[in-house]
Design an enzyme around this catalytic site. Structure first.
Site, PDB file in Angstrom:
ATOM      1  N   ASP A  51       0.842  -1.203   0.000  1.00 48.39           N
ATOM      2  CA  ASP A  51       0.000   0.000   0.000  1.00 48.39           C
ATOM      3  C   ASP A  51       0.879   1.255   0.000  1.00 48.39           C
ATOM      4  O   ASP A  51       0.387   2.368  -0.089  1.00 48.39           O
ATOM      5  CB  ASP A  51      -0.991  -0.001   1.169  1.00 48.39           C
ATOM      6  CG  ASP A  51      -0.337  -0.139   2.532  1.00 48.39           C
ATOM      7  OD1 ASP A  51       0.906  -0.163   2.595  1.00 48.39           O
ATOM      8  OD2 ASP A  51      -1.066  -0.216   3.537  1.00 48.39           O
ATOM      9  N   SER A  52       2.215   1.040   0.031  1.00 52.29           N
ATOM     10  CA  SER A  52       3.166   2.135  -0.197  1.00 52.29           C
ATOM     11  C   SER A  52       2.999   2.720  -1.599  1.00 52.29           C
ATOM     12  O   SER A  52       3.520   3.797  -1.897  1.00 52.29           O
ATOM     13  CB  SER A  52       4.602   1.642   0.002  1.00 52.29           C
ATOM     14  OG  SER A  52       4.787   0.373  -0.596  1.00 52.29           O
ATOM     15  N   ASP A  90      -1.028  -6.079  -0.044  1.00 46.34           N
ATOM     16  CA  ASP A  90      -1.512  -5.437   1.181  1.00 46.34           C
ATOM     17  C   ASP A  90      -3.014  -5.223   1.127  1.00 46.34           C
ATOM     18  O   ASP A  90      -3.534  -4.710   0.124  1.00 46.34           O
ATOM     19  CB  ASP A  90      -0.858  -4.057   1.356  1.00 46.34           C
ATOM     20  CG  ASP A  90       0.470  -4.128   2.087  1.00 46.34           C
ATOM     21  OD1 ASP A  90       0.684  -5.092   2.852  1.00 46.34           O
ATOM     22  OD2 ASP A  90       1.299  -3.212   1.904  1.00 46.34           O
ATOM     23  N   LYS A 120      -1.479  -9.401   2.922  1.00 41.95           N
ATOM     24  CA  LYS A 120      -0.777  -8.965   4.133  1.00 41.95           C
ATOM     25  C   LYS A 120      -1.650  -7.988   4.915  1.00 41.95           C
ATOM     26  O   LYS A 120      -2.270  -7.104   4.331  1.00 41.95           O
ATOM     27  CB  LYS A 120       0.569  -8.321   3.791  1.00 41.95           C
ATOM     28  CG  LYS A 120       1.367  -7.847   5.031  1.00 41.95           C
ATOM     29  CD  LYS A 120       2.814  -7.533   4.708  1.00 41.95           C
ATOM     30  CE  LYS A 120       3.018  -6.194   4.045  1.00 41.95           C
ATOM     31  NZ  LYS A 120       2.641  -5.032   4.895  1.00 41.95           N
ATOM     32  N   GLU A 122      -1.804  -5.546   8.626  1.00 43.30           N
ATOM     33  CA  GLU A 122      -1.066  -4.940   9.733  1.00 43.30           C
ATOM     34  C   GLU A 122      -1.805  -5.171  11.042  1.00 43.30           C
ATOM     35  O   GLU A 122      -3.025  -5.080  11.091  1.00 43.30           O
ATOM     36  CB  GLU A 122      -0.915  -3.425   9.515  1.00 43.30           C
ATOM     37  CG  GLU A 122      -0.004  -3.059   8.357  1.00 43.30           C
ATOM     38  CD  GLU A 122       0.158  -1.551   8.200  1.00 43.30           C
ATOM     39  OE1 GLU A 122      -0.305  -0.786   9.083  1.00 43.30           O
ATOM     40  OE2 GLU A 122       0.739  -1.123   7.194  1.00 43.30           O
ATOM     41  N   GLU A 189       8.841  -4.304  11.003  1.00 43.52           N
ATOM     42  CA  GLU A 189       9.296  -3.009  10.489  1.00 43.52           C
ATOM     43  C   GLU A 189       9.793  -2.089  11.599  1.00 43.52           C
ATOM     44  O   GLU A 189       9.092  -1.839  12.576  1.00 43.52           O
ATOM     45  CB  GLU A 189       8.165  -2.312   9.706  1.00 43.52           C
ATOM     46  CG  GLU A 189       8.602  -0.961   9.149  1.00 43.52           C
ATOM     47  CD  GLU A 189       7.633  -0.372   8.124  1.00 43.52           C
ATOM     48  OE1 GLU A 189       7.904   0.753   7.678  1.00 43.52           O
ATOM     49  OE2 GLU A 189       6.620  -1.018   7.787  1.00 43.52           O
TER      50      GLU A 189
END
Length: 271
Positions: A51-52, A90, A120, A122, A189
């Site tokens: 999602d970067s 993501d 993925k 978070e 991270e």
């Protein structure tokens, strides 16, 4: 007669075996078809449709604005270019938090519409219900702990996480909870290297570090940062292998001067 050697796809099983034999996992982000082809050809084990993309492709300040539809678009492009790498996508902010049914629907859409190989998410204990539900549907899930960019407004800063013992203890239990819920791997991270080492040694699933030291089972970077497409972003954990910003800028300036000087196109470059 040349025989095309069949390319063997990396799977969650491959990654698990790599951890067991101590072979490091190489992972980079990818957001488009052209880059995916190059990175896959280079031999990356995992491509993360991060999602970067919200930052490096769309110019947003955070990862929060990117939508599920936009993530699917990027994922489709990457999957078309990757014949060997395992492609993880993501789940974007707002598509899974607090509602395991919505999380499952989001994951199913990504898998069905993009052909990716896993998703993925978070977070720790608070998302284990969503993780379990997605895995029950047969979709591989990767976790993400430490600095979780979707929670940037909660943290208020992009500094290193889990330096204090209370947060470190939560990270340890979150990692165990994600493993127990069925995650095939976890991204760590921006956490202290010693903590990352401890977590990695205590888990039987692979860890992938970004700013988490050398003891993780693999490493990931944002490809645009690694090849120097982004200017001015130089955190301590980033090793820049190219300076494409200056390279592309220089090429564009040469093109401009050739056009202005009537040097391009030449006689050989016209019909």
């Amino acid at each position: 007669m040349s025989v095309n050697k069949e390319v063997k796809r990396v799977t969650t099983h491959t990654l698990q075996e790599m951890k067991l034999r101590g072979e490091k996992i190489a992972m980079l982000t990818a957001y488009d078809y052209s880059m995916a082809i190059i990175l896959d050809d280079a031999g990356l084990d995992v491509l993360l449709v991060g999602d970067s993309a919200s930052n490096v492709m769309a110019g947003h300040e955070t990862t929060l604005p990117i939508t599920l539809d936009q993530m699917i678009y990027h994922a489709q492009s990457v999957v078309r270019g990757a014949s060997r790498a395992f492609v993880v996508v993501d789940l974007p902010f707002g598509s899974y938090q607090g509602n395991s049914k919505e999380a499952l629907n989001s994951a199913i859409r990504i898998m069905k519409e993009s052909g990716a190989h896993g998703v993925k998410l978070e977070g720790g204990v608070e998302i284990t219900e969503s993780v379990s539900r997605i895995i029950t549907a047969g979709i591989p899930v990767m976790g993400h702990l430490g600095l979780t960019p979707q929670s940037i407004y909660k943290f208020g800063t992009y500094t290193v996480r889990a330096k204090e013992e209370a947060e470190a203890e939560k990270l340890r239990s979150d990692a165990m909870a994600l493993q127990q819920a069925g995650c095939f791997g976890i991204v760590l991270e921006k956490i202290p290297a010693l903590l990352a080492r401890e977590v990695t040694e205590n888990l039987h699933i692979p860890t992938i570090g970004i700013g988490a030291g050398t003891h993780c089972d693999g490493q990931v970077l944002v490809v645009n940062d690694m090849i120097g497409l982004t200017k001015g972003f130089k955190p301590r954990f980033l090793r820049q292998y190219l300076d494409l910003y200056e390279g592309i800028k220089g090429a564009a300036q040469s093109y401009i001067s050739d056009v202005k000087a009537r040097d391009f196109p030449s006689e050989k470059e016209q019909y």
